[in-house]
Design a protein around this motif. Structure first.
Motif, short mmCIF file in Angstrom:
data_model
loop_
_atom_site.label_atom_id
_atom_site.label_comp_id
_atom_site.label_asym_id
_atom_site.label_seq_id
_atom_site.Cartn_x
_atom_site.Cartn_y
_atom_site.Cartn_z
N SER A 80 0.86 -1.18 0.00
CA SER A 80 0.00 0.00 0.00
C SER A 80 0.89 1.23 0.00
O SER A 80 2.08 1.14 0.35
CB SER A 80 -0.89 0.00 1.24
N PRO A 81 0.35 2.41 -0.38
CA PRO A 81 1.18 3.62 -0.41
C PRO A 81 1.86 3.95 0.92
O PRO A 81 2.98 4.46 0.93
CB PRO A 81 0.18 4.72 -0.80
N ASP A 82 1.22 3.63 2.05
CA ASP A 82 1.85 3.92 3.35
C ASP A 82 2.72 2.76 3.85
O ASP A 82 3.35 2.87 4.91
CB ASP A 82 0.81 4.29 4.40
N GLY A 83 2.75 1.65 3.11
CA GLY A 83 3.61 0.52 3.46
C GLY A 83 3.10 -0.35 4.59
O GLY A 83 3.75 -1.33 4.97
N ARG A 84 1.93 -0.03 5.12
CA ARG A 84 1.45 -0.78 6.28
C ARG A 84 0.78 -2.10 5.92
O ARG A 84 0.70 -3.00 6.75
CB ARG A 84 0.50 0.09 7.12
N ILE A 85 0.28 -2.19 4.70
CA ILE A 85 -0.33 -3.44 4.28
C ILE A 85 0.19 -3.87 2.91
O ILE A 85 0.73 -3.07 2.15
CB ILE A 85 -1.88 -3.37 4.27
N ILE A 86 0.00 -5.15 2.64
CA ILE A 86 0.33 -5.73 1.34
C ILE A 86 -0.93 -6.42 0.83
O ILE A 86 -1.65 -7.06 1.60
CB ILE A 86 1.49 -6.75 1.46
N ALA A 87 -1.23 -6.23 -0.43
CA ALA A 87 -2.33 -6.96 -1.07
C ALA A 87 -1.73 -7.98 -2.02
O ALA A 87 -0.74 -7.70 -2.70
CB ALA A 87 -3.24 -6.00 -1.83
N SER A 88 -2.31 -9.16 -2.06
CA SER A 88 -1.82 -10.20 -2.96
C SER A 88 -3.00 -10.94 -3.58
O SER A 88 -4.11 -10.95 -3.03
CB SER A 88 -0.94 -11.20 -2.21
N CYS A 89 -2.77 -11.54 -4.73
CA CYS A 89 -3.82 -12.33 -5.37
C CYS A 89 -3.21 -13.59 -5.95
O CYS A 89 -2.03 -13.61 -6.33
CB CYS A 89 -4.53 -11.53 -6.47
N GLY A 90 -4.00 -14.65 -5.98
CA GLY A 90 -3.48 -15.91 -6.45
C GLY A 90 -4.51 -16.73 -7.20
O GLY A 90 -5.69 -16.38 -7.26
N GLU A 91 -4.05 -17.85 -7.74
CA GLU A 91 -4.92 -18.71 -8.51
C GLU A 91 -5.83 -19.55 -7.62
O GLU A 91 -6.62 -20.35 -8.11
CB GLU A 91 -4.08 -19.56 -9.47
N ASP A 92 -5.73 -19.36 -6.29
CA ASP A 92 -6.69 -19.96 -5.36
C ASP A 92 -7.96 -19.13 -5.27
O ASP A 92 -8.82 -19.37 -4.43
CB ASP A 92 -6.07 -20.12 -3.97
N LYS A 93 -8.07 -18.10 -6.14
CA LYS A 93 -9.24 -17.23 -6.26
C LYS A 93 -9.40 -16.26 -5.09
O LYS A 93 -10.46 -15.66 -4.92
CB LYS A 93 -10.53 -18.04 -6.43
N SER A 94 -8.36 -16.10 -4.28
CA SER A 94 -8.48 -15.17 -3.15
C SER A 94 -7.59 -13.94 -3.35
O SER A 94 -6.55 -14.01 -4.00
CB SER A 94 -8.11 -15.87 -1.84
N ILE A 95 -8.06 -12.83 -2.79
CA ILE A 95 -7.26 -11.62 -2.67
C ILE A 95 -7.03 -11.42 -1.18
O ILE A 95 -7.99 -11.33 -0.41
CB ILE A 95 -7.99 -10.40 -3.27
#
Length: 343
Positions: free
Chosen positions: A151-166
């Motif tokens: 994220s712009p503030d570095g506090r979180i990360i978002a990820s996505c995968g072929e398990d259909k989850s974000i």
């Protein structure tokens, strides 16, 4: 006038296989691209378009990004490694080893101190740029991880995968604090808007979705492409989103008006990557056709209401969201454009 539409500045030719990643440096004087041909090319846009070719990866390069200050490049590859490069004529690099399968994406934190990588080994790894070592690993995905972003503030990360989850991760506690699923397909790419409150996802099921990460609500859902969406990029204003698809087009979405405003044709075959420059005046795209196309934005200099008025008739011609709104200046195959070759 037609000048309001995005305009193709020029194509760049230098890669011998599909172009998988594009990124601008902070002042938009440099553009870096990566390819299935295992190479990175650094294009100097202001100095007579000189270019430097960087070799080091043993297999296809899947992702590339400049650090915020432009002093370092990070790349990911099917050779299971992440590399950090000094973007100069010598192209020195160091290797970060830790993944046990193809690395699909790499991205810097806003302060440039860390890099996050996503891999087919189902893991997300965070690396120190300064010390060139692994800081920690995040694991909860049950399938290949396609993309991970700070994220712009570095506090979180978002990820996505072929398990259909974000997944949404807290970087301090190193845990997954939220997860939402896309049951229609899987997300191929995610990125935060400039404010850090929204997340956009590109889908294998041809869709683009906008999520509010504070409430976990789906804010907007676009079905404007005819094939998988491979990549997306927010305009720095946060008002526009550009998408790249296997249907061979780029599309620009007006997020305030919740509508498609441009469909751009220029690539022959699937478009794999796209990125706005940090100031938003330009964007670049790359595709299976080995081309990199550099575009001038134009629309962001206009008054917002003027943009909507200019495009209203164009986007209202057919009620079907699957039919393109063609900009008047998009027929680039007829134009004689100067091509740039890499030396």
């Amino acid at each position: 006038s037609p000048q309001e539409d995005p305009v193709l500045i020029r194509p760049f030719h230098g890669h011998t296989a599909a172009v998988t990643g594009v990124a601008f440096n902070a002042n938009a004087e440099g553009l870096v691209t990566c390819s299935v041909d295992r190479l990175l090319i650094l294009w100097k846009l202001k100095t007579q378009c000189r270019a430097y070719r960087f070799a080091g990866h043993a297999e296809a390069v899947t992702s590339v990004e400049f650090s915020p200050d432009g002093q370092v490049l990070a790349s990911a590859s099917h050779d299971h490694t992440v590399r950090l490069w000094i973007p100069c004529i010598y192209g020195e690099s160091s290797v970060l080893k830790g993944h046990t399968a193809s690395v699909r994406s790499v991205s810097f934190s806003h302060d440039g101190c860390s890099v996050v990588s996503a891999s087919n080994d189902k893991l997300i790894k965070i690396w120190s740029v300064c010390y060139q070592r692994l800081l920690f690993t995040l694991f909860q995905h049950t399938g290949w991880v396609r993309c991970a972003k700070f994220s712009p503030d570095g506090r979180i990360i978002a990820s996505c995968g072929e398990d259909k989850s974000i997944n949404i991760w807290d970087t301090r506690n190193k845990i997954c604090v939220n997860s939402f699923s896309d049951y229609e397909g899987f997300a191929t790419f995610v990125d935060f808007d400039p404010s850090g409150t929204c997340l956009a996802s590109a889908g294998s099921n041809n869709t683009v979705k906008l999520w509010d990460i504070r409430t976990n609500k789906l804010l907007q859902h676009y079905k404007v492409h005819r094939a998988e969406v491979n990549c997306l990029s927010f305009h720095p204003s946060g008002n526009y989103l550009i998408t790249a698809s296997a249907d061979g087009t780029l599309k620009i979405l007006d997020l305030l008006g919740e509508r498609l405003i441009y469909t751009l044709h220029g690539h022959k075959g699937p478009v794999l990557c796209v990125a706005f420059s940090k100031g938003g005046q330009e964007f670049a795209s790359g595709g299976m056709d080995t081309q990199i196309l550099l575009w001038k934005t134009n629309f962001d200099t206009l008054d917002y209401e003027e943009v909507l008025k200019h495009n209203f008739r164009r986007t209202q011609i057919d009620p079907s969201p699957l039919l393109d709104g063609f900009p008047r200046s998009s027929h680039f195959h007829d134009e004689k454009l100067e091509s740039v070759e890499v030396s």
